[in-house]
Scaffold this motif. Structure first.
Motif, PDB file in Angstrom:
ATOM      1  N   GLY A 166       0.815  -1.208   0.000  1.00  0.00           N
ATOM      2  CA  GLY A 166       0.000   0.000   0.000  1.00  0.00           C
ATOM      3  C   GLY A 166       0.846   1.254   0.000  1.00  0.00           C
ATOM      4  N   SER A 167       1.895   1.257   0.811  1.00  0.00           N
ATOM      5  CA  SER A 167       2.799   2.403   0.877  1.00  0.00           C
ATOM      6  C   SER A 167       3.572   2.578  -0.422  1.00  0.00           C
ATOM      7  N   VAL A 231       3.294 -11.396   3.046  1.00  0.00           N
ATOM      8  CA  VAL A 231       2.317 -10.640   3.830  1.00  0.00           C
ATOM      9  C   VAL A 231       2.366  -9.163   3.456  1.00  0.00           C
ATOM     10  N   ARG A 232       3.552  -8.570   3.435  1.00  0.00           N
ATOM     11  CA  ARG A 232       3.628  -7.135   3.158  1.00  0.00           C
ATOM     12  C   ARG A 232       3.365  -6.831   1.680  1.00  0.00           C
ATOM     13  N   GLY A 233       3.612  -7.822   0.811  1.00  0.00           N
ATOM     14  CA  GLY A 233       3.331  -7.634  -0.609  1.00  0.00           C
ATOM     15  C   GLY A 233       1.861  -7.726  -0.951  1.00  0.00           C
ATOM     16  N   LEU A 234       1.031  -8.119   0.025  1.00  0.00           N
ATOM     17  CA  LEU A 234      -0.417  -8.225  -0.192  1.00  0.00           C
ATOM     18  C   LEU A 234      -1.208  -7.376   0.801  1.00  0.00           C
ATOM     19  N   SER A 235      -0.503  -6.530   1.553  1.00  0.00           N
ATOM     20  CA  SER A 235      -1.149  -5.705   2.574  1.00  0.00           C
ATOM     21  C   SER A 235      -1.160  -4.240   2.155  1.00  0.00           C
ATOM     22  N   PRO A 236      -2.312  -3.565   2.249  1.00  0.00           N
ATOM     23  CA  PRO A 236      -3.554  -3.993   2.890  1.00  0.00           C
ATOM     24  C   PRO A 236      -4.518  -4.761   1.982  1.00  0.00           C
ATOM     25  N   GLU A 258       0.206  -7.670   9.122  1.00  0.00           N
ATOM     26  CA  GLU A 258       1.515  -7.207   9.580  1.00  0.00           C
ATOM     27  C   GLU A 258       2.250  -8.345  10.282  1.00  0.00           C
ATOM     28  N   THR A 259       3.510  -8.505   9.950  1.00  0.00           N
ATOM     29  CA  THR A 259       4.341  -9.530  10.584  1.00  0.00           C
ATOM     30  C   THR A 259       5.751  -8.984  10.780  1.00  0.00           C
ATOM     31  N   ARG A 288      12.572 -20.133  10.719  1.00  0.00           N
ATOM     32  CA  ARG A 288      12.353 -19.493  12.014  1.00  0.00           C
ATOM     33  C   ARG A 288      10.927 -18.982  12.096  1.00  0.00           C
ATOM     34  N   ALA A 289      10.560 -18.526  13.258  1.00  0.00           N
ATOM     35  CA  ALA A 289       9.192 -18.067  13.467  1.00  0.00           C
ATOM     36  C   ALA A 289       8.987 -16.678  12.869  1.00  0.00           C
ATOM     37  N   VAL A 290       7.719 -16.378  12.572  1.00  0.00           N
ATOM     38  CA  VAL A 290       7.312 -15.058  12.110  1.00  0.00           C
ATOM     39  C   VAL A 290       6.203 -14.584  13.039  1.00  0.00           C
ATOM     40  N   GLU A 291       6.411 -13.462  13.696  1.00  0.00           N
ATOM     41  CA  GLU A 291       5.385 -12.969  14.617  1.00  0.00           C
ATOM     42  C   GLU A 291       4.295 -12.231  13.844  1.00  0.00           C
ATOM     43  N   ILE A 292       3.039 -12.544  14.176  1.00  0.00           N
ATOM     44  CA  ILE A 292       1.883 -11.848  13.599  1.00  0.00           C
ATOM     45  C   ILE A 292       1.575 -10.633  14.466  1.00  0.00           C
ATOM     46  N   LEU A 293       1.489  -9.463  13.846  1.00  0.00           N
ATOM     47  CA  LEU A 293       1.204  -8.231  14.579  1.00  0.00           C
ATOM     48  C   LEU A 293      -0.246  -7.797  14.441  1.00  0.00           C
ATOM     49  N   SER A 294      -0.832  -7.983  13.265  1.00  0.00           N
ATOM     50  CA  SER A 294      -2.251  -7.662  13.070  1.00  0.00           C
ATOM     51  C   SER A 294      -2.859  -8.624  12.057  1.00  0.00           C
ATOM     52  N   LEU A 295      -4.158  -8.876  12.235  1.00  0.00           N
ATOM     53  CA  LEU A 295      -4.861  -9.852  11.392  1.00  0.00           C
ATOM     54  C   LEU A 295      -6.341  -9.545  11.388  1.00  0.00           C
TER      55      LEU A 295
END
Length: 314
Positions: A166-167, A231-236, A258-259, A288-295
């Motif tokens: 989006g940005s 994730v960031r390539g398809l957000s928002p 967001e991750t 490794r793990a990926v933390e989810i920040l928003s969903l």
């Protein structure tokens, strides 16, 4: 020739195209016609929704055309009657040769990539999904094969490590409007020297196909970097998605917006899963793990991972 005498037809559909059209109008160029898509049903009520370009054209009293078929004789005749010198195409469908060969100064397109990289319908998404550090905008003269015409001008930008599509889209929209204006001025002044894309021999042409639902599925067999970039390539929009298994054995589908890649790998028992640990929500990617920040769980609003975990047991 003065810019007021340069007769331009503008073809486009979304907000990305409006930015360029508005800049041309504000700089006094003569837009003798605007071509956009037909109104489409949208929302639960299937109300007919005009394109962003149509809304702009109506508000500014520009001559508007909305053909269903671009080869329709009535549309082609109307287009020809405008006696345009130049056609400009931004975020529109593929044009038949009878249309793009019509104006005496040619037809140029603004494309949201550094051609020949990312030819196709979704160049901004794929640049971010593939972890590119740089992208940009290109103006080029149309030819039959999609996004292969001779390059007129290019401008590049850096992509932030955690920046979402989006940005990047919004920055390219503004940059592209200025490049469109610069290209029209160069054509008007007769200073254009276009370059065949075959001369960009050091750059491998890459595809940027349309995004489908399957494209958006998060595959936890991928690395953390690949998951984060998807994730960031398809957000928002349209949003990467994954199925989350709940404590009762049922599952829900959620879009992930967001991750951030975590420093450590997921526990062996959680690899390939969505899991919670110490009040945080994670994707167990391959390395490794990926933390989810928003969903956004299906049927609910977008929320933080903390809000989700307060109301859900995994």
């Amino acid at each position: 020739m003065k810019k007021e005498d340069l007769r331009i037809v503008f073809l486009g559909t979304p907000d990305f195209a409006v930015e360029s059209l508005d800049l041309l109008v504000k700089n006094g160029f003569n837009i003798v016609g605007v071509v956009t898509s037909t109104d489409k049903p949208a929302g639960r009520g299937h109300k007919m929704l005009p394109s962003a370009v149509k809304q702009y054209a109506v508000e500014h009293g520009l001559h508007l055309m909305q053909p269903e078929r671009l080869k329709d004789e009535a549309f082609v005749d109307e287009l020809r009657s405008l006696n345009a010198d130049l056609f400009i195409v931004i975020a529109f469908r593929m044009l038949p040769e009878v249309v793009w060969q019509m104006p005496r100064l040619g037809t140029f397109n603004l494309h949201a990539s550094l051609l020949p990289k990312y030819r196709g319908a979704a160049p901004i998404n794929w640049a971010v999904i593939n972890g590119e550090k740089e992208t940009g905008v290109t103006t080029f003269f149309l030819r039959h094969e999609i996004d292969t015409g001779d390059v007129i001008q290019q401008q590049s930008i850096a992509i932030g490590e955690d920046e979402n599509v989006g940005s990047v889209h919004d920055r390219l929209m503004h940059l592209g409007a200025q490049l469109t204006l610069d290209t029209v001025n160069a054509i008007l002044e007769g200073t254009v020297t276009s370059i065949p894309q075959s001369r960009f021999s050091a750059i491998e042409p890459t595809p940027a196909p349309k995004i489908f639902r399957d494209t958006c599925h998060i595959d936890l067999a991928r690395t953390a970097a690949e998951v984060h970039n998807l994730v960031r390539g398809l957000s928002p929009y349209p949003g990467a998605w994954i199925d989350i298994t709940l404590a009762d054995g049922t599952s829900l589908t959620a879009k992930i917006f967001e991750t951030k890649p975590a420093a450590s790998p997921a526990p062996a028992s959680e690899q390939g899963k969505v899991y919670a640990h110490d009040g945080h929500l994670y994707l167990g990617a391959a390395d490794r793990a990926v933390e989810i920040l928003s969903l956004q769980p299906a049927g609910k609003r977008r929320m933080t991972a903390d809000e989700f975990l307060r109301g859900t047991r995994l």
